[in-house]
Design an enzyme around this catalytic site. Structure first.
Site, mmCIF file in Angstrom:
data_model
loop_
_atom_site.group_PDB
_atom_site.id
_atom_site.type_symbol
_atom_site.label_atom_id
_atom_site.label_comp_id
_atom_site.label_asym_id
_atom_site.label_seq_id
_atom_site.Cartn_x
_atom_site.Cartn_y
_atom_site.Cartn_z
ATOM 1 C CE LYS A 297 2.635 -5.442 4.501
ATOM 2 N NZ LYS A 297 2.131 -4.756 5.267
ATOM 3 C CD GLU B 207 7.368 -0.378 7.819
ATOM 4 O OE1 GLU B 207 7.831 0.894 7.905
ATOM 5 O OE2 GLU B 207 6.443 -0.869 7.584
ATOM 6 C CG ASP C 240 0.206 -4.158 2.264
ATOM 7 O OD1 ASP C 240 0.475 -4.680 3.723
ATOM 8 O OD2 ASP C 240 1.421 -3.052 2.187
ATOM 9 C CG ASP D 27 -0.168 -0.255 3.078
ATOM 10 O OD1 ASP D 27 1.086 -0.114 3.209
ATOM 11 O OD2 ASP D 27 -1.339 0.680 3.276
ATOM 12 C CB SER D 28 4.679 1.577 -0.479
ATOM 13 O OG SER D 28 4.671 0.908 -0.905
ATOM 14 C CD GLU E 18 0.248 -1.575 8.631
ATOM 15 O OE1 GLU E 18 -0.081 -0.624 9.192
ATOM 16 O OE2 GLU E 18 0.391 -0.678 7.413
#
Length: 268
Positions: free
Chosen positions: A117, A186, A87, A48-49, A119
């Site tokens: 993925k 991270e 993501d 999602d970056s 978080e």
């Protein structure tokens, strides 16, 4: 030259057992995905970056499911051997477990990703377990959580004291027990990341977490020197494509303005 073998979840896990590093990068388009295949990259994360390096947002929060599905499809079309992980964007898995399972399934069924993925640690472990039971493979992500930027007020390095380091280890173990095949660490102190890596049977993939992780990931635009708004401490730039691209655009502009392009060899 013979084609490299396809990378699977089993491949990633075996690399940890053999002490082989897992090489991971982000990609958001067909062409970059093809190049990463040729380079022998193990795992591609459609991160999602892309909200920041492709779509121009200030952070990852505005990225939608539609954005992520669109770019994941493009990466999958360019991929023949890498493990592709998508993501899950902000609010695609936080509202309810049912909605989260539906959205995760779309990445697999509609976009062709091999895994998703999300978080979080202990707080998402029960959801991870549900996804795994449903046949969806999951990559965990702990430490600095970019989707929490509004809550945290910035990007914060985790694990600097013994209490928070202990919480990170608990988070990692909870994700492992839930069935995650690996976990991204991270912006965690290298020593803490090393302890977590040693404690887990599943691989760790570091970004700003030192050299002791089982693998490493970087945002491709950072590695190539294209994104220049800021450079995190953990980034190593392997090229300066921004300057090369800028010079090419300026040279093209000059040639057109001075009627040096196109010439006879460029004309039918």
């Amino acid at each position: 030259m013979s084609e490299l073998p396809k990378v699977t979840i089993a491949t990633i896990k075996k690399k940890k057992k053999r002490g082989e590093k897992i090489v991971t990068l982000t990609a958001y388009d067909y062409f970059t995905s093809r190049l990463m295949n040729q380079a022998g990259i193990d795992l591609i994360l459609v991160g999602d970056s892309l909200g920041m390096v492709v779509l121009g947002y200030e952070n990852t929060v505005p990225v939608t499911m539609s954005d992520m599905l669109h770019h994941t499809r493009a990466v999958v079309r360019g991929n023949s051997r890498c493990l592709v992980v998508a993501d899950m964007p902000f609010l695609s898995y936080q509202v309810s477990d049912e909605e989260a399972l539906h959205n995760a399934g779309r990445f697999i069924q509609e976009a062709g990703a091999h895994a998703v993925k999300l978080e979080g640690g202990k707080e998402v472990s029960s959801l991870v377990a549900k996804m795994v039971r449903a046949g969806i493979t999951v990559l965990g992500h702990i430490g600095l959580l970019p989707q929490d930027i509004l809550k945290d007020g910035g990007y914060i390095v985790r694990g600097k004291d013994s209490a928070s380091a202990g919480e990170l280890l608990e988070d990692a173990r909870a994700l492992e027990e839930a069935g995650a095949f690996a976990v991204v660490l991270e912006c965690i102190p290298a020593s803490v990341a090393g302890e977590i890596t040693a404690a887990l049977k599943i691989p760790t993939i570091g970004i700003g977490a030192g050299p002791l992780c089982d693998g490493q990931i970087l945002v491709v635009h950072d590695l190539l020197g294209i994104f220049d708004q800021f450079q995190p401490k953990f980034v190593k730039r392997y090229a300066d494509l921004r300057q090369i691209m800028l010079d090419a655009f300026k040279a093209y502009k000059k040639d057109v303005e001075e009627s040096k392009f196109p010439q006879e060899e460029h004309s039918y």
